[in-house]
Scaffold this motif. Structure first.
Motif: not given
Length: 197
Positions: A3-8, A10-18, A44-49
């Motif tokens: 996920a991130g705000y601007i394409r290209g 990334r703030i999270f790359d293949d992140a995982s948390l439970s 839910g405002y920001l949708r993951p890529w």
């Protein structure tokens, strides 16, 4: 999840948390590491890529996830010309609950002298307390609180910490903060850098 705000960028790359509640979870990390982005994803405002964010097994972007969660962002978003009382009453009405318990909490948080004041005239700390109150009304399974103590007086911080400790007995409370108050004992400390490790 990516996920991130601007394409290209990334703030999270293949992140995982439970996170499984109930309990108090302290999410921390350096500035710009993605702490507030975590809150936006949980809201839910920001949708993951790629991947998904679930709240109680429901996609965070789904309307059905709204009732289960509360998200208190770091920056208040109040109506400057609306009174503190009316902010509380409107939020309670939107939640389908009586405003009386919320007004009782307002008194405990030291907001009583400002109930008739417009939000635009509030100090930073008083606005933060109102924002925190509005975003934690009613019953919930998940609360994500982004730096809720910044600018808040010591007495109110103690009240907030007590509330969070009580909520953590039945709900999952994720507190995003650089450091915790002495009154709070987290069940788990999560370094945001660990999400992609």
């Amino acid at each position: 999840m990516t996920a991130g705000y601007i394409r290209g960028s990334r703030i999270f790359d293949d992140a995982s948390l439970s996170i499984s509640g109930p309990g108090l979870f302290h999410l921390r990390g350096r500035n710009g590491s993605g702490k507030s982005t975590f809150a936006e994803l949980a809201s839910g405002y920001l949708r993951p890529w790629a991947g998904q964010v679930l709240v109680n097994g429901i996609n965070a972007t789904n309307r059905d996830a709204r009732e289960a969660r509360r998200v208190c962002r770091a920056e208040p978003a109040l109506f400057p010309a609306m009174t503190v009382h009316d902010h509380i009453a409107l939020t309670a009405t939107a939640r389908g609950i009586s405003p009386e318990p919320a007004l009782d909490r307002a008194v405990m948080l030291g907001l009583e002298p400002w109930l008739a004041e417009n939000a635009g005239s509030l100090s930073t700390g008083t606005a933060k307390k109102l924002w925190y109150l509005m975003n934690t009304l009613g019953d919930f399974d998940l609360a994500v609180l982004d730096e809720p103590f910044n600018g808040v007086d010591t007495e109110s911080v103690a009240v907030m910490a007590k509330e969070m400790t009580e909520w953590a007995k039945t709900a999952c409370v994720v507190l995003i903060a650089h450091a915790l108050q002495a009154e709070l004992e987290p069940d788990r400390v999560i370094e945001i850098s660990e999400l992609t490790s």
